[in-house]
Write an enzyme that holds these catalytic residues in place. Structure first.
Site, short mmCIF file in Angstrom:
data_model
loop_
_atom_site.label_atom_id
_atom_site.label_comp_id
_atom_site.label_asym_id
_atom_site.label_seq_id
_atom_site.Cartn_x
_atom_site.Cartn_y
_atom_site.Cartn_z
N ARG A 101 -84.64 -39.39 -30.81
CA ARG A 101 -86.06 -39.71 -30.80
C ARG A 101 -86.90 -38.48 -30.55
NH1 ARG A 101 -89.02 -43.59 -26.34
NH2 ARG A 101 -89.47 -41.65 -25.25
N CYS A 103 -91.02 -37.93 -29.41
CA CYS A 103 -92.20 -38.65 -28.94
C CYS A 103 -93.29 -37.62 -28.67
CB CYS A 103 -91.89 -39.45 -27.68
SG CYS A 103 -93.23 -40.52 -27.15
#
Length: 124
Positions: A101, A103
């Site tokens: 991920r 972010c």
């Protein structure tokens, strides 16, 4: 390439698709917290908006022939990094396989929402 489209998630706000499947990989557009039944943003808090984003993404994943547990990578956009912990609480309920991920905080998101999520997933 196969275009992915479902009316159970918000329609595209511009000249793009909800996603594409190519060579067994699904690439999604970002999902924001629009309620597809009303075509409006109803959720107000970061928790409520993240919940709606994740529900929308679930429908797009399903339309692509895949699911949360097949997600390889997510990219998450937050309007305020101060929402990071609250966003993670809801996000973790859906992305239980803990995909890779990124972010990032951004200045503004479409419709002035608080979060957006896009994914890359395996289609088997």
């Amino acid at each position: 390439m196969k275009v992915v489209a479902t009316d159970k998630a918000p329609k595209a706000l511009g000249p793009y698709s909800q996603g594409y499947v190519h060579n067994g990989i699904f690439y999604s557009a970002g999902q924001i917290p629009i309620n597809p039944a009303t075509d409006t943003v109803e959720a107000q808090t970061i928790e409520e908006q993240t919940e709606q984003v994740c529900k929308n993404m679930g429908e797009v994943l399903k339309a692509a022939g895949t699911s949360y547990d097949k997600v390889l990578k997510t990219t998450c956009f937050l309007a305020d990094m101060g929402d990071f912990a609250a966003f993670n609480e809801v996000y973790a309920k859906y992305f239980t396989s803990k995909p890779a991920r990124s972010c990032v905080a951004v200045k503004t998101l479409p419709k002035n929402v608080l979060c957006e999520v896009e994914v890359i997933a395996v289609v088997e």
